[in-house]
Write a protein that holds these residues in place. Structure first.
Motif, PDB file in Angstrom:
ATOM      1  N   UNK A  20       0.834  -1.206   0.000  1.00 19.55           N
ATOM      2  CA  UNK A  20       0.000   0.000   0.000  1.00 19.55           C
ATOM      3  C   UNK A  20       0.870   1.257   0.000  1.00 19.55           C
ATOM      4  N   UNK A  21       1.947   1.259   0.772  1.00 14.36           N
ATOM      5  CA  UNK A  21       2.843   2.411   0.791  1.00 14.36           C
ATOM      6  C   UNK A  21       3.557   2.565  -0.551  1.00 14.36           C
ATOM      7  N   UNK A  22       3.959   1.464  -1.151  1.00 11.57           N
ATOM      8  CA  UNK A  22       4.571   1.518  -2.482  1.00 11.57           C
ATOM      9  C   UNK A  22       3.604   2.152  -3.477  1.00 11.57           C
ATOM     10  N   UNK A  26       4.016   5.725  -5.400  1.00 11.93           N
ATOM     11  CA  UNK A  26       4.006   5.727  -6.872  1.00 11.93           C
ATOM     12  C   UNK A  26       3.014   6.735  -7.451  1.00 11.93           C
ATOM     13  N   UNK A  27       2.059   7.166  -6.644  1.00 10.65           N
ATOM     14  CA  UNK A  27       1.093   8.177  -7.088  1.00 10.65           C
ATOM     15  C   UNK A  27       1.668   9.585  -6.992  1.00 10.65           C
ATOM     16  N   UNK A  33      10.420   7.096 -13.557  1.00 10.51           N
ATOM     17  CA  UNK A  33      11.514   7.480 -12.659  1.00 10.51           C
ATOM     18  C   UNK A  33      11.513   6.592 -11.414  1.00 10.51           C
ATOM     19  N   UNK A  34      10.350   6.318 -10.868  1.00 13.79           N
ATOM     20  CA  UNK A  34      10.270   5.476  -9.674  1.00 13.79           C
ATOM     21  C   UNK A  34      10.793   4.069  -9.972  1.00 13.79           C
ATOM     22  N   UNK A  35      10.481   3.535 -11.142  1.00 11.73           N
ATOM     23  CA  UNK A  35      11.016   2.211 -11.504  1.00 11.73           C
ATOM     24  C   UNK A  35      12.530   2.255 -11.637  1.00 11.73           C
ATOM     25  N   UNK A  36      13.071   3.332 -12.208  1.00  9.99           N
ATOM     26  CA  UNK A  36      14.528   3.462 -12.313  1.00  9.99           C
ATOM     27  C   UNK A  36      15.174   3.504 -10.932  1.00  9.99           C
ATOM     28  N   UNK A 120      10.529  14.585  -0.626  1.00 14.20           N
ATOM     29  CA  UNK A 120      10.137  13.739   0.504  1.00 14.20           C
ATOM     30  C   UNK A 120       9.641  12.389   0.009  1.00 14.20           C
ATOM     31  N   UNK A 121       8.798  12.403  -1.019  1.00  9.04           N
ATOM     32  CA  UNK A 121       8.309  11.137  -1.579  1.00  9.04           C
ATOM     33  C   UNK A 121       9.434  10.343  -2.236  1.00  9.04           C
TER      34      UNK A 121
END
Length: 151
Positions: A20-22, A26-27, A33-36, A120-121
């Motif tokens: 859930x935090x992931x 991701x939102x 970029x997050x996948x990288x 922060x995210x």
């Protein structure tokens, strides 16, 4: 390598909030970029399970194989933007904390491309993938592609 245990099966109640935090993070971060970031941290930590997942997720999100192969030398690969380089530099520094933590120049480079909320995210995402990597490496969780080929 043989899987020592599978934390998804032994503690699904722990995995649920982590997923859930992931999803929540991701939102708030560009998905590619997050996948990288997740893939780079997983490469640094040697988490075969997570490298497998995030390389496939990055491809599904539209990432090129050339950029995925170049991720191991992102700092000299011309296909990454300055913003991506800043995020990847922060990923490296926050994954491999040295004696003095994240250097000011690395943090400043990231801050130049991300506002405070985004930053922060981004740091939360880096921290979370490092936690996932701790499960994958410690328990030697089998990569999904290996399961598919085991047949």
């Amino acid at each position: 390598m043989f899987e020592r245990m599978n934390p998804h099966k032994t503690a699904p109640e722990l995995q649920k909030p982590m997923f859930a935090l992931t999803k929540h993070i991701s939102e708030h971060i560009d998905p590619v970029l997050f996948e990288l970031v997740k893939l780079r941290a997983s490469m640094i930590n040697g988490c075969g399970h997570c490298v497998d997942i995030h390389s496939n997720d990055a491809l599904e999100a539209g990432e090129s194989t050339a950029r995925l192969f170049g991720l191991n030398a992102w700092w000299e690969h011309p296909m990454f933007t300055d913003k991506e380089r800043a995020a990847l530099g922060l990923t490296d520094a926050a994954t491999r904390f040295g004696e003095h933590g994240v250097p000011d120049d690395v943090f400043d480079a990231a801050r130049a491309h991300f506002d405070d909320r985004e930053l922060t995210y981004l740091v939360a995402g880096i921290g979370l993938i490092n936690m996932w990597n701790r499960f994958g490496v410690t328990f030697q969780v089998t990569p999904p592609s290996a399961l598919a080929h085991a047949g």
